[in-house]
Design a protein around this motif. Structure first.
Motif, PDB file in Angstrom:
ATOM      1  N   PHE A 287       3.255 -11.933  -7.108  1.00 45.54           N
ATOM      2  CA  PHE A 287       3.687 -11.006  -8.150  1.00 45.54           C
ATOM      3  C   PHE A 287       3.044  -9.637  -7.966  1.00 45.54           C
ATOM      4  N   ILE A 288       1.750  -9.616  -7.732  1.00 43.19           N
ATOM      5  CA  ILE A 288       1.030  -8.339  -7.600  1.00 43.19           C
ATOM      6  C   ILE A 288       1.533  -7.561  -6.378  1.00 43.19           C
ATOM      7  N   VAL A 289       1.744  -8.268  -5.274  1.00 46.60           N
ATOM      8  CA  VAL A 289       2.253  -7.603  -4.064  1.00 46.60           C
ATOM      9  C   VAL A 289       3.625  -6.982  -4.344  1.00 46.60           C
ATOM     10  N   LEU A 290       4.503  -7.728  -5.006  1.00 44.21           N
ATOM     11  CA  LEU A 290       5.845  -7.221  -5.285  1.00 44.21           C
ATOM     12  C   LEU A 290       5.819  -6.056  -6.267  1.00 44.21           C
ATOM     13  N   LEU A 291       4.889  -6.062  -7.219  1.00 43.68           N
ATOM     14  CA  LEU A 291       4.785  -4.952  -8.164  1.00 43.68           C
ATOM     15  C   LEU A 291       4.387  -3.657  -7.452  1.00 43.68           C
ATOM     16  N   TRP A 292       3.451  -3.756  -6.519  1.00 46.64           N
ATOM     17  CA  TRP A 292       3.045  -2.563  -5.771  1.00 46.64           C
ATOM     18  C   TRP A 292       4.162  -2.097  -4.836  1.00 46.64           C
ATOM     19  N   ILE A 293       4.900  -3.039  -4.249  1.00 46.12           N
ATOM     20  CA  ILE A 293       6.049  -2.668  -3.418  1.00 46.12           C
ATOM     21  C   ILE A 293       7.094  -1.954  -4.273  1.00 46.12           C
ATOM     22  N   SER A 294       7.312  -2.459  -5.481  1.00 48.00           N
ATOM     23  CA  SER A 294       8.267  -1.844  -6.397  1.00 48.00           C
ATOM     24  C   SER A 294       7.892  -0.395  -6.691  1.00 48.00           C
ATOM     25  N   ALA A 295       6.617  -0.149  -6.997  1.00 46.15           N
ATOM     26  CA  ALA A 295       6.167   1.219  -7.274  1.00 46.15           C
ATOM     27  C   ALA A 295       6.320   2.105  -6.036  1.00 46.15           C
ATOM     28  N   ALA A 296       6.000   1.561  -4.868  1.00 42.07           N
ATOM     29  CA  ALA A 296       6.119   2.341  -3.633  1.00 42.07           C
ATOM     30  C   ALA A 296       7.575   2.703  -3.345  1.00 42.07           C
ATOM     31  N   ILE A 297       8.492   1.790  -3.652  1.00 42.45           N
ATOM     32  CA  ILE A 297       9.913   2.080  -3.448  1.00 42.45           C
ATOM     33  C   ILE A 297      10.340   3.294  -4.259  1.00 42.45           C
ATOM     34  N   ALA A 298       9.928   3.341  -5.519  1.00 44.65           N
ATOM     35  CA  ALA A 298      10.293   4.484  -6.364  1.00 44.65           C
ATOM     36  C   ALA A 298       9.673   5.774  -5.846  1.00 44.65           C
ATOM     37  N   ALA A 299       8.417   5.687  -5.367  1.00 48.17           N
ATOM     38  CA  ALA A 299       7.741   6.885  -4.863  1.00 48.17           C
ATOM     39  C   ALA A 299       8.444   7.463  -3.643  1.00 48.17           C
ATOM     40  N   VAL A 300       9.115   6.616  -2.872  1.00 50.32           N
ATOM     41  CA  VAL A 300       9.817   7.087  -1.671  1.00 50.32           C
ATOM     42  C   VAL A 300      11.267   7.457  -1.971  1.00 50.32           C
ATOM     43  N   LEU A 301      11.968   6.579  -2.701  1.00 48.75           N
ATOM     44  CA  LEU A 301      13.411   6.754  -2.863  1.00 48.75           C
ATOM     45  C   LEU A 301      13.782   7.791  -3.917  1.00 48.75           C
ATOM     46  N   THR A 302      13.045   7.845  -5.019  1.00 49.82           N
ATOM     47  CA  THR A 302      13.452   8.758  -6.096  1.00 49.82           C
ATOM     48  C   THR A 302      13.473  10.213  -5.641  1.00 49.82           C
TER      49      THR A 302
ATOM     50  N   PHE B 108       5.421 -10.745 -15.097  1.00 51.43           N
ATOM     51  CA  PHE B 108       6.005 -10.211 -13.869  1.00 51.43           C
ATOM     52  C   PHE B 108       7.338  -9.532 -14.181  1.00 51.43           C
ATOM     53  N   ARG B 109       7.319  -8.206 -14.251  1.00 49.90           N
ATOM     54  CA  ARG B 109       8.540  -7.429 -14.455  1.00 49.90           C
ATOM     55  C   ARG B 109       8.671  -6.481 -13.257  1.00 49.90           C
ATOM     56  N   VAL B 110       9.330  -6.959 -12.221  1.00 53.41           N
ATOM     57  CA  VAL B 110       9.286  -6.284 -10.926  1.00 53.41           C
ATOM     58  C   VAL B 110       9.983  -4.925 -10.960  1.00 53.41           C
ATOM     59  N   THR B 111      10.980  -4.750 -11.813  1.00 47.34           N
ATOM     60  CA  THR B 111      11.650  -3.452 -11.872  1.00 47.34           C
ATOM     61  C   THR B 111      10.834  -2.431 -12.652  1.00 47.34           C
ATOM     62  N   GLY B 112       9.841  -2.876 -13.413  1.00 47.21           N
ATOM     63  CA  GLY B 112       9.070  -1.964 -14.246  1.00 47.21           C
ATOM     64  C   GLY B 112       8.401  -0.830 -13.479  1.00 47.21           C
ATOM     65  N   PRO B 113       7.574  -1.130 -12.456  1.00 46.10           N
ATOM     66  CA  PRO B 113       6.924  -0.040 -11.727  1.00 46.10           C
ATOM     67  C   PRO B 113       7.917   0.942 -11.116  1.00 46.10           C
ATOM     68  N   ALA B 114       8.984   0.431 -10.509  1.00 37.87           N
ATOM     69  CA  ALA B 114       9.942   1.314  -9.832  1.00 37.87           C
ATOM     70  C   ALA B 114      10.682   2.197 -10.829  1.00 37.87           C
ATOM     71  N   MET B 115      11.243   1.599 -11.877  1.00 38.37           N
ATOM     72  CA  MET B 115      12.069   2.370 -12.802  1.00 38.37           C
ATOM     73  C   MET B 115      11.221   3.249 -13.714  1.00 38.37           C
ATOM     74  N   ASN B 116      10.038   2.785 -14.096  1.00 37.35           N
ATOM     75  CA  ASN B 116       9.154   3.627 -14.906  1.00 37.35           C
ATOM     76  C   ASN B 116       8.706   4.856 -14.118  1.00 37.35           C
ATOM     77  N   LEU B 117       8.346   4.629 -12.863  1.00 37.60           N
ATOM     78  CA  LEU B 117       7.933   5.751 -12.021  1.00 37.60           C
ATOM     79  C   LEU B 117       9.105   6.674 -11.734  1.00 37.60           C
ATOM     80  N   ALA B 118      10.303   6.109 -11.609  1.00 31.34           N
ATOM     81  CA  ALA B 118      11.493   6.934 -11.391  1.00 31.34           C
ATOM     82  C   ALA B 118      11.739   7.863 -12.584  1.00 31.34           C
TER      83      ALA B 118
END
Length: 428
Positions: free
Chosen positions: A83-98, A304-314
């Motif tokens: 879960f923790i690994v996927l949460l950090w990957i999620s945040a990294a995705i937003a940092a790159v893609l947004t 575990f809310r995997v979309t949270g880091p990505a969409m919140n950061l977006a």
């Protein structure tokens, strides 16, 4: 009428009234806009006052419960690591893609200028520190001062260390402190419920001021925002399928059929918790024993809310884009860290409840204004569908992956399951 519908209706009505007022003209408009801005600002301040106590209390109770669950079960420990690994990957995705999406499809300059000028008082929270200052500021010299000054990154670090240290003290004292912080979070959630009951009034007032100043550009900007943030959620949602293929050794068609019923529930309810029974049935179709899915899935729904880091950061990136704020490496790193860590303490409720309290800390550590969040909450219904879809799909994929890769006998899980259920993991 549901709460999200009431808020969305207030947004449309406020923008429409603002447009009508601007077209009608008159000396009274400035006074009306000033009054509306005051009402909307008071409502936003009411939401902001709950952020620090809610974030701290949820992080403490969430980390303490998760650590206890991980110690109680080997399967839970492996799931927690994934879960923790996927949460950090999620945040990294937003940092790159947004930033890439916003560069390829930016908000028209005229719309950005109009909307930026319409949101009164929206200025950066503070100067974005250099990379050296950023690392120096991570460790707080005074956590109380950090909370008072909205220095969320050092406050989050202190809270994380405090929460893990809490798990090492005797059980009696630990349980008392956890109960104290759980009571604080419950009180804050009640207060947020009251404040959100008044959300149509606050959103109507803010939307009126924006409509009167920004005109039709406000509608276009909100549609642009929904598409950009939803696109990031869709990317994270799509990652669940290769995880199931590679991690769980499951065919894509088989996984899609197994997860489809829980996705239908997610769309209709926008709640991972409501989708839990369908997710349990879906994992059975993937040949995951109930003894395993009964341990992993409830834990996934709780923390575990995997979309949270990505969409919140977006969302934070979008507000920065709207205000023309250049984000350096230090600000982006701070945002990634805040997005990945605060998600563990997020509330498993529809997005309107946790929208500002989840995203404001990210904006604050990045030096981004938080005033636009009061308007963006009104259109959260659409992105929230993709949030829940991504969370539910990834929950099933992660559960199947841990079950297939853990190598733990079912009998061992059954013997540990009662311990896990008493470990304090809650689904709010």
């Amino acid at each position: 009428m549901s709460q999200p519908t009431r808020i969305l209706a207030a947004l449309v009505l406020g923008l429409s009234l603002g447009l009508f007022s601007a077209s009608a003209g008159g000396t009274w408009i400035d006074g009306a806009v000033s009054t509306a801005s005051l009402i909307g600002g008071l409502w936003l301040n009411a939401l902001q006052m709950t952020i620090v106590p809610l974030v701290v209390s949820l992080l403490v109770t969430g980390i303490a419960a998760t650590a206890k669950a991980a110690r109680a079960s080997k399967v839970a420990g492996r799931a927690l690591v994934l879960f923790i690994v996927l949460l950090w990957i999620s945040a990294a995705i937003a940092a790159v893609l947004t930033p890439m999406i916003l560069e390829a499809w930016p908000l028209p300059r005229e719309a950005a200028d109009s909307l930026r000028g319409a949101i009164a008082g929206s200025t950066p929270v503070g100067d974005v520190p250099s990379l050296t200052d950023f690392f120096r500021s991570i460790v707080p010299t005074n956590p109380i001062a950090a909370a008072a000054n909205d220095a969320f990154l050092p406050l989050i670090l202190f809270t994380l260390v405090f929460a893990f240290a809490l798990t090492r003290i005797p059980a009696a004292a630990r349980d008392q402190l956890i109960a104290f912080f759980r009571a604080i979070s419950d009180v804050m959630l009640v207060m947020i419920g009251w404040i959100l009951w008044l959300a149509p009034v606050g959103v109507l007032a803010l939307a009126y001021a924006v409509g009167a100043k920004a005109g039709t550009a406000a509608f276009g900007a909100l549609i642009h925002y929904v598409v950009v943030v939803s696109a990031i959620g869709i990317v994270v949602w799509a990652l669940a399928y290769p995880l199931a293929l590679i991690g769980a050794r499951t065919g894509l068609g088989t996984f899609a059929r197994a997860v489809a019923p829980s996705q239908a529930v997610a769309i209709s309810t926008q709640s991972s918790l409501a989708s839990l029974p369908a997710m349990l049935r879906g994992t059975e179709k993937l040949d995951v024993p109930v003894a395993l899915s009964g341990v992993i899935l409830p834990m996934a729904v709780a923390i575990f809310r995997v979309t949270g880091p990505a969409m919140n950061l977006a969302v934070a990136f979008y507000v920065a884009h709207l205000f023309g704020i250049e984000l350096g490496p230090a600000a982006i790193a701070a945002g990634v860290a805040a997005a990945a860590t605060t998600t563990l303490g997020a509330v498993s409720l529809p997005g309107q409840v946790s929208f500002i309290t989840s995203i404001a800390p990210i904006c604050i550590v990045m030096g981004i204004p938080i005033e636009p969040l009061a308007l963006l909450i009104a259109v959260e219904t659409v992105p929230d569908i993709f949030r829940t879809l991504g969370n539910v799909t990834m929950d099933v994929a992660a559960t199947a992956t841990v079950a297939k890769r853990s190598g733990v006998a079912v009998e061992e899980v059954v013997s540990e399951q009662d311990i896990l259920l008493d470990s304090g993991v809650e689904m709010r």
